[in-house]
Design an enzyme around this catalytic site. Structure first.
Site, PDB file in Angstrom:
ATOM      1  N   THR A  25     -14.724  18.499   2.310  1.00 51.89           N
ATOM      2  CA  THR A  25     -14.838  19.475   1.882  1.00 51.89           C
ATOM      3  C   THR A  25     -16.065  20.544   2.254  1.00 51.89           C
ATOM      4  OG1 THR A  25     -13.900  18.657  -0.332  1.00 51.89           O
ATOM      5  CG2 THR A  25     -15.318  20.562  -0.531  1.00 51.89           C
ATOM      6  N   HIS A 175      -3.733  13.592  -2.544  1.00 54.59           N
ATOM      7  CA  HIS A 175      -5.227  12.842  -2.808  1.00 54.59           C
ATOM      8  C   HIS A 175      -5.134  12.351  -4.173  1.00 54.59           C
ATOM      9  CE1 HIS A 175      -9.323  12.248  -2.788  1.00 54.59           C
ATOM     10  NE2 HIS A 175      -9.717  13.626  -2.664  1.00 54.59           N
ATOM     11  N   ASN A 178     -10.975   8.807  -4.886  1.00 62.60           N
ATOM     12  CA  ASN A 178     -12.413   9.504  -5.275  1.00 62.60           C
ATOM     13  C   ASN A 178     -12.730  10.188  -6.663  1.00 62.60           C
ATOM     14  OD1 ASN A 178     -12.445   8.874  -2.583  1.00 62.60           O
ATOM     15  ND2 ASN A 178     -12.986  10.866  -1.808  1.00 62.60           N
ATOM     16  N   TYR A 180     -10.823  11.880  -8.498  1.00 58.67           N
ATOM     17  CA  TYR A 180      -9.775  13.302  -9.158  1.00 58.67           C
ATOM     18  C   TYR A 180      -8.627  12.846 -10.019  1.00 58.67           C
ATOM     19  CZ  TYR A 180     -13.520  15.216  -5.935  1.00 58.67           C
ATOM     20  OH  TYR A 180     -14.651  15.435  -5.331  1.00 58.67           O
ATOM     21  N   ASN A 235     -17.479   9.609  -9.054  1.00 58.08           N
ATOM     22  CA  ASN A 235     -16.636  10.673 -10.205  1.00 58.08           C
ATOM     23  C   ASN A 235     -16.588   9.883 -11.407  1.00 58.08           C
ATOM     24  OD1 ASN A 235     -17.576  13.342  -9.182  1.00 58.08           O
ATOM     25  ND2 ASN A 235     -15.467  13.116  -7.759  1.00 58.08           N
TER      26      ASN A 235
END
Length: 362
Positions: A25, A175, A178, A180, A235
């Site tokens: 990112t 994805h 992480n 998400y 996260n």
């Protein structure tokens, strides 16, 4: 004997080496449209000597956005700009996949349509922050997704894969790491649902499997990979028994004959427990296909991973930010540029397209 610089076939894609660029990112898209800028054309084409570029996390919908200036793959304008990027990479002999991304609860109401609440498996606010309006802020309280939300999400993944194909990508990476959205569904720390998407392991991995199946309706399995972080807590995700949970998921993924599984084994500079290392090793052995290793690798450790056949390829992140010709530098045993962390997220060409190539450095 396989080494980092030998060609390999991954799924249905022929690759010239096993040094991959990890998805990174960089927060340089147009914030109002989620369209990549012209700078991204140069940025990715500079790195075309990688065996595979996995392009940055790209939201599948407006509700999938969690950070300012991240790109999307849900509009015709976005598809057109990504096509310019893939054409530029292909013109230099490179291959490029797109990472399909939905951040779920790692978002803030001001970056979402009409200030909506972020989506999540359960209405549990994450102990995490995101960057909006020039500052770090605590993420917003999410709302639990309804069955209609889930059905819409699955269709959005299918549309995103179709759009990635139109944009000329060689494949896509789902994805599911992480912290998400898909990772939030997998982990029992963030998923407290009582319907058939929560509770048991089979229920918590259901959405990931349905997303994979939806993407495979529009793209050949040999062009679809998935990213996992089974021991990660980034996260604010956690699972009480990651080996059991991810072993069940790997069993399902083995049935689909995907192009690859890409595991985040560790984050740079963060110590990993022996227990977590054991979990990752067990899952790698269980996976029956192409494996991409990721996690603070250098030339020697990456070479050993491939030579020992523990991994088929190694993805490099920060090294590719600072070294557009990383493959050539590793092959020559040359010194590497030092990445400037101040320019990782946001900005213009500085720290993005202006790192010197090996020839220029000489």
């Amino acid at each position: 004997m396989n080494d980092l610089f030998s060609p390999v076939k991954m799924g249905s894609v022929e690759l010239k080496n096993r040094i991959f660029m990890a998805p990174l990112t960089r927060n340089r898209a147009h914030d109002d449209t989620d369209v990549p800028t012209d700078l991204a054309i140069e940025y990715y084409s500079q790195r075309a000597s990688a065996g595979l570029i996995i392009a940055e996390g790209t939201q599948i919908s407006k509700m999938g956005k969690g950070y300012i200036k991240t790109p999307g793959i849900y509009s015709d304008e976005q598809v057109a700009k990504w096509k310019e990027i893939t054409d530029a990479v292909h013109s230099k002999g490179g291959k490029i996949f797109l990472q399909l991304w939905h951040v779920g609860r790692i978002s803030y109401h001001s970056v979402l349509p009409e200030g909506e609440k972020p989506l999540a498996p359960s209405a549990i606010r994450a102990e995490a922050q995101t960057f909006v309006d020039g500052q770090m802020v605590d993420v917003s309280e999410p709302r639990a997704m309804t069955k209609d939300d889930i059905n819409n999400l699955i269709e959005e993944y299918k549309t995103a894969a179709r759009n990635a194909d139109k944009a000329g990508f060689d494949g896509v990476e789902i994805h599911s790491a992480n912290g998400y959205l898909l990772n939030q569904f997998i982990c029992d720390g963030s998923n407290h649902r009582t319907d058939n998407y929560g509770g048991s392991v089979e229920n918590r991995i259901r959405l990931v499997n349905e997303v994979v199946e939806a993407v495979l309706e529009v793209m050949d399995a040999g062009r679809v990979g998935i990213r996992l972080s089974p021991t990660g807590t980034f996260n604010d995700v956690s699972d009480s028994d990651p080996l059991t949970t991810y072993s069940a998921l790997i069993n399902h993924l083995n049935q689909h004959k995907l192009a690859y599984v890409h595991i985040v084994e560790r984050f740079p500079g963060i110590d990993v427990s022996n227990k977590d290392l054991h979990i990752v090793e067990q899952l790698i052995q269980q996976w029956q296909g192409f494996y991409i290793a990721n996690g603070d690798y250098n030339l020697l450790t990456a070479h050993d991973a491939v030579k020992s056949q523990r991994a088929d390829a190694v993805a490099f992140g920060r090294q590719y930010i600072a070294n557009p010709d990383l493959m050539e530098r590793l092959k020559a045993g040359a010194a590497l540029n030092t990445p400037d962390q101040n320019t990782f997220y946001g900005g213009g060409a500085e720290g993005y397209t202006d790192y010197p190539f090996m020839e220029d450095a000489r």
